[in-house]
Motif scaffolding. Structure first.
Motif, PDB file in Angstrom:
ATOM      1  N   MET A 133      -7.230   5.288   2.126  1.00  0.00           N
ATOM      2  CA  MET A 133      -7.946   4.561   1.081  1.00  0.00           C
ATOM      3  C   MET A 133      -7.297   3.182   0.914  1.00  0.00           C
ATOM      4  N   SER A 134      -8.126   2.152   0.826  1.00  0.00           N
ATOM      5  CA  SER A 134      -7.593   0.804   0.702  1.00  0.00           C
ATOM      6  C   SER A 134      -7.262   0.475  -0.749  1.00  0.00           C
ATOM      7  N   ASP A 135      -6.400  -0.496  -0.903  1.00  0.00           N
ATOM      8  CA  ASP A 135      -5.970  -0.946  -2.229  1.00  0.00           C
ATOM      9  C   ASP A 135      -6.860  -2.124  -2.639  1.00  0.00           C
ATOM     10  N   PRO A 136      -7.674  -1.994  -3.697  1.00  0.00           N
ATOM     11  CA  PRO A 136      -8.582  -3.072  -4.097  1.00  0.00           C
ATOM     12  C   PRO A 136      -7.855  -4.376  -4.422  1.00  0.00           C
TER      13      PRO A 136
ATOM     14  N   ALA B 261      -5.067  -5.436  -3.068  1.00  0.00           N
ATOM     15  CA  ALA B 261      -4.692  -6.023  -1.779  1.00  0.00           C
ATOM     16  C   ALA B 261      -5.914  -6.664  -1.112  1.00  0.00           C
ATOM     17  N   GLU B 262      -7.075  -6.049  -1.268  1.00  0.00           N
ATOM     18  CA  GLU B 262      -8.298  -6.631  -0.708  1.00  0.00           C
ATOM     19  C   GLU B 262      -8.636  -7.955  -1.394  1.00  0.00           C
TER      20      GLU B 262
ATOM     21  N   ARG C 262      -6.271 -10.583  -0.012  1.00  0.00           N
ATOM     22  CA  ARG C 262      -6.691 -11.049   1.315  1.00  0.00           C
ATOM     23  C   ARG C 262      -7.898 -11.973   1.208  1.00  0.00           C
TER      24      ARG C 262
END
Length: 151
Positions: free
Chosen positions: A1-4, A6-7, A10
């Motif tokens: 699961m990605s870290d919002p 961190a998104e 980026r």
């Protein structure tokens, strides 16, 4: 699961890099033949943004995070190009406030239209609900980020 978060980081880095490369200004020259210097356009944007309060060379320097002499030179160019005019401040006659001329407003209107067309192109395959959510969330993020940055 990605870290919002961190998104978002980026994404913000990508936007900052595109801004540093003046991607929109380059596209404007390529696609629309725009000739306005991006630095002068930044001054016009700052004057428009500060329209509810008096824009001065000092407020332009602050808004663009540049030193006052550079802001003064950019404002002088915008005045010489007929994009801005200096009016006496009604509260302090020693001070000049900056006002967009008709030509300056027209230049800004063209750039707003161009930017919006590019942004619409970038979101062309998004559902309308995603566009609306993105606009709402990005605006809320930018406002809160500005509040935190000003502390």
């Amino acid at each position: 699961m990605s870290d919002p978060v961190a998104e978002v980081e980026r994404g913000m880095i990508a936007i900052r890099r595109a801004q540093a490369r003046r991607t929109l200004s380059r596209l404007a020259r390529q696609r629309a033949g725009a000739q306005l210097d991006p630095a002068v356009l930044g001054v016009l944007d700052a004057v428009e943004e500060g329209a509810q309060r008096a824009s001065t060379v000092g407020s332009i320097a602050t808004a663009l995070t540049i030193d006052q002499p550079r802001a003064s030179r950019l404002v002088a160019r915008a005045v010489a190009e007929g994009l801005l005019r200096r009016d006496a401040d009604q509260r302090d006659g020693r001070r000049a406030v900056l006002v967009l001329t008709e030509a300056g407003q027209a230049a800004l209107d063209r750039m707003h239209e161009f930017r919006r067309a590019v942004f619409a192109e970038a979101m062309a395959d998004w559902p309308e609900s995603d566009r609306a959510d993105f606009g709402r969330l990005l605006t809320a993020f930018a406002e809160r980020y500005a509040e935190i940055s000003a502390e």
